[in-house]
Design a protein around this motif. Structure first.
Motif, PDB file in Angstrom:
ATOM      1  N   SER A 180       0.858  -1.189   0.000  1.00 15.33           N
ATOM      2  CA  SER A 180       0.000   0.000   0.000  1.00 15.33           C
ATOM      3  C   SER A 180       0.893   1.238   0.000  1.00 15.33           C
ATOM      4  O   SER A 180       2.080   1.149   0.335  1.00 15.33           O
ATOM      5  CB  SER A 180      -0.873   0.014   1.261  1.00 15.33           C
ATOM      6  OG  SER A 180      -0.059   0.194   2.410  1.00 15.33           O
ATOM      7  N   PRO A 181       0.324   2.399  -0.353  1.00 15.60           N
ATOM      8  CA  PRO A 181       1.115   3.630  -0.255  1.00 15.60           C
ATOM      9  C   PRO A 181       1.670   3.858   1.157  1.00 15.60           C
ATOM     10  O   PRO A 181       2.793   4.344   1.313  1.00 15.60           O
ATOM     11  CB  PRO A 181       0.126   4.728  -0.658  1.00 15.60           C
ATOM     12  CG  PRO A 181      -0.820   4.032  -1.597  1.00 15.60           C
ATOM     13  CD  PRO A 181      -0.973   2.645  -0.992  1.00 15.60           C
ATOM     14  N   THR A 182       0.921   3.463   2.175  1.00 10.12           N
ATOM     15  CA  THR A 182       1.379   3.607   3.557  1.00 10.12           C
ATOM     16  C   THR A 182       2.602   2.741   3.817  1.00 10.12           C
ATOM     17  O   THR A 182       3.575   3.178   4.435  1.00 10.12           O
ATOM     18  CB  THR A 182       0.250   3.238   4.545  1.00 10.12           C
ATOM     19  OG1 THR A 182      -0.890   4.058   4.266  1.00 10.12           O
ATOM     20  CG2 THR A 182       0.676   3.436   5.985  1.00 10.12           C
ATOM     21  N   VAL A 194       4.697   1.617   1.467  1.00 13.54           N
ATOM     22  CA  VAL A 194       5.789   2.170   0.658  1.00 13.54           C
ATOM     23  C   VAL A 194       6.473   3.297   1.431  1.00 13.54           C
ATOM     24  O   VAL A 194       7.704   3.369   1.503  1.00 13.54           O
ATOM     25  CB  VAL A 194       5.285   2.655  -0.724  1.00 13.54           C
ATOM     26  CG1 VAL A 194       6.335   3.483  -1.452  1.00 13.54           C
ATOM     27  CG2 VAL A 194       4.853   1.467  -1.582  1.00 13.54           C
ATOM     28  N   ASP A 195       5.675   4.155   2.055  1.00 16.65           N
ATOM     29  CA  ASP A 195       6.209   5.260   2.858  1.00 16.65           C
ATOM     30  C   ASP A 195       6.993   4.738   4.069  1.00 16.65           C
ATOM     31  O   ASP A 195       8.085   5.219   4.371  1.00 16.65           O
ATOM     32  CB  ASP A 195       5.059   6.164   3.297  1.00 16.65           C
ATOM     33  CG  ASP A 195       5.544   7.493   3.839  1.00 16.65           C
ATOM     34  OD1 ASP A 195       6.405   8.126   3.189  1.00 16.65           O
ATOM     35  OD2 ASP A 195       5.052   7.906   4.911  1.00 16.65           O
ATOM     36  N   LYS A 199       8.150  10.181  -3.173  1.00 20.32           N
ATOM     37  CA  LYS A 199       7.561   9.952  -1.841  1.00 20.32           C
ATOM     38  C   LYS A 199       6.146  10.511  -1.735  1.00 20.32           C
ATOM     39  O   LYS A 199       5.300   9.955  -1.047  1.00 20.32           O
ATOM     40  CB  LYS A 199       8.468  10.552  -0.769  1.00 20.32           C
ATOM     41  CG  LYS A 199       8.172  10.006   0.596  1.00 20.32           C
ATOM     42  CD  LYS A 199       9.271  10.267   1.581  1.00 20.32           C
ATOM     43  CE  LYS A 199       8.824   9.676   2.905  1.00 20.32           C
ATOM     44  NZ  LYS A 199       9.683   9.951   3.983  1.00 20.32           N
ATOM     45  N   GLU A 200       5.897  11.594  -2.473  1.00 27.66           N
ATOM     46  CA  GLU A 200       4.572  12.225  -2.376  1.00 27.66           C
ATOM     47  C   GLU A 200       3.462  11.386  -3.013  1.00 27.66           C
ATOM     48  O   GLU A 200       2.312  11.508  -2.638  1.00 27.66           O
ATOM     49  CB  GLU A 200       4.592  13.629  -3.001  1.00 27.66           C
ATOM     50  CG  GLU A 200       4.960  13.689  -4.483  1.00 27.66           C
ATOM     51  CD  GLU A 200       6.446  13.470  -4.778  1.00 27.66           C
ATOM     52  OE1 GLU A 200       6.744  13.087  -5.925  1.00 27.66           O
ATOM     53  OE2 GLU A 200       7.297  13.661  -3.894  1.00 27.66           O
ATOM     54  N   ASN A 201       3.790  10.483  -3.957  1.00 23.51           N
ATOM     55  CA  ASN A 201       2.727   9.700  -4.592  1.00 23.51           C
ATOM     56  C   ASN A 201       2.557   8.308  -3.993  1.00 23.51           C
ATOM     57  O   ASN A 201       1.514   7.684  -4.177  1.00 23.51           O
ATOM     58  CB  ASN A 201       2.914   9.626  -6.111  1.00 23.51           C
ATOM     59  CG  ASN A 201       4.106   8.802  -6.533  1.00 23.51           C
ATOM     60  OD1 ASN A 201       4.489   7.848  -5.863  1.00 23.51           O
ATOM     61  ND2 ASN A 201       4.695   9.148  -7.655  1.00 23.51           N
ATOM     62  N   GLY A 202       3.577   7.793  -3.317  1.00 20.13           N
ATOM     63  CA  GLY A 202       3.458   6.512  -2.625  1.00 20.13           C
ATOM     64  C   GLY A 202       3.300   5.304  -3.534  1.00 20.13           C
ATOM     65  O   GLY A 202       2.890   4.245  -3.082  1.00 20.13           O
ATOM     66  N   GLN A 203       3.601   5.448  -4.834  1.00 19.83           N
ATOM     67  CA  GLN A 203       3.477   4.316  -5.758  1.00 19.83           C
ATOM     68  C   GLN A 203       4.840   3.756  -6.147  1.00 19.83           C
ATOM     69  O   GLN A 203       4.994   2.566  -6.334  1.00 19.83           O
ATOM     70  CB  GLN A 203       2.742   4.754  -7.021  1.00 19.83           C
ATOM     71  CG  GLN A 203       1.311   5.126  -6.758  1.00 19.83           C
ATOM     72  CD  GLN A 203       0.586   5.481  -8.038  1.00 19.83           C
ATOM     73  OE1 GLN A 203       0.889   4.978  -9.113  1.00 19.83           O
ATOM     74  NE2 GLN A 203      -0.394   6.356  -7.923  1.00 19.83           N
ATOM     75  N   TRP A 204       5.814   4.662  -6.316  1.00 17.49           N
ATOM     76  CA  TRP A 204       7.183   4.266  -6.657  1.00 17.49           C
ATOM     77  C   TRP A 204       8.103   5.311  -6.051  1.00 17.49           C
ATOM     78  O   TRP A 204       8.064   6.473  -6.418  1.00 17.49           O
ATOM     79  CB  TRP A 204       7.364   4.213  -8.162  1.00 17.49           C
ATOM     80  CG  TRP A 204       8.758   3.936  -8.646  1.00 17.49           C
ATOM     81  CD1 TRP A 204       9.872   3.633  -7.911  1.00 17.49           C
ATOM     82  CD2 TRP A 204       9.195   3.943 -10.003  1.00 17.49           C
ATOM     83  NE1 TRP A 204      10.957   3.450  -8.727  1.00 17.49           N
ATOM     84  CE2 TRP A 204      10.569   3.626 -10.031  1.00 17.49           C
ATOM     85  CE3 TRP A 204       8.566   4.184 -11.225  1.00 17.49           C
ATOM     86  CZ2 TRP A 204      11.310   3.548 -11.196  1.00 17.49           C
ATOM     87  CZ3 TRP A 204       9.316   4.104 -12.384  1.00 17.49           C
ATOM     88  CH2 TRP A 204      10.669   3.778 -12.361  1.00 17.49           C
ATOM     89  N   LEU A 223       4.590  -0.127  -5.503  1.00 15.46           N
ATOM     90  CA  LEU A 223       3.353  -0.872  -5.338  1.00 15.46           C
ATOM     91  C   LEU A 223       3.412  -2.037  -6.335  1.00 15.46           C
ATOM     92  O   LEU A 223       4.087  -1.940  -7.374  1.00 15.46           O
ATOM     93  CB  LEU A 223       2.134   0.008  -5.640  1.00 15.46           C
ATOM     94  CG  LEU A 223       1.804   1.082  -4.608  1.00 15.46           C
ATOM     95  CD1 LEU A 223       0.597   1.899  -5.066  1.00 15.46           C
ATOM     96  CD2 LEU A 223       1.516   0.464  -3.245  1.00 15.46           C
TER      97      LEU A 223
END
Length: 108
Positions: A46-48, A50-51, A75-80, A94
């Motif tokens: 999840s983006p969480t 990833v962060d 970091k701001e998008n949490g996908q890659w 993700l």
């Protein structure tokens, strides 16, 4: 152990601490035109996560080796998220984004 390999080991430790999935290390030292010596690639669910994985790598490397990344992008998008340590670049994806970009396949 040389400094770059120690960095790779420490990055993997940080990813494992937050339950990173499918961690792979790609050795690019023999690849002509590569931008670094190693890619460390990992998946978060999840983006969480990833962060959390990103924060764990930063913290573990800073505490264990006293190093900070040159740059962190995504970091701001949490996908890659890409964490650049010059000789080692860490990619945290993700699942669907990792599959789409297939960095391991690209550098084989």
């Amino acid at each position: 152990m040389n400094k770059t390999k120690e960095l790779v080991k420490t990055v993997v430790k940080g990813l494992e601490e937050k339950k990173g999935i499918d961690i792979s290390v790609t050795d690019l030292t023999g690849a002509e035109g590569s931008i670094c010596d190693y890619f460390v690639i990992c998946t978060g669910n999840s983006p969480t996560q990833v962060d959390a994985l990103t924060d764990s790598v930063e913290e573990t490397v800073r505490v264990d080796l006293g190093e900070k990344p040159v740059n962190i992008v995504g970091k701001e998008n949490g996908q890659w998220v890409a964490i650049d340590y010059t000789d080692v670049i860490v990619h945290i994806f993700l699942p669907d984004v990792r599959e789409f970009y297939d960095l391991e396949g690209l550098w084989e």
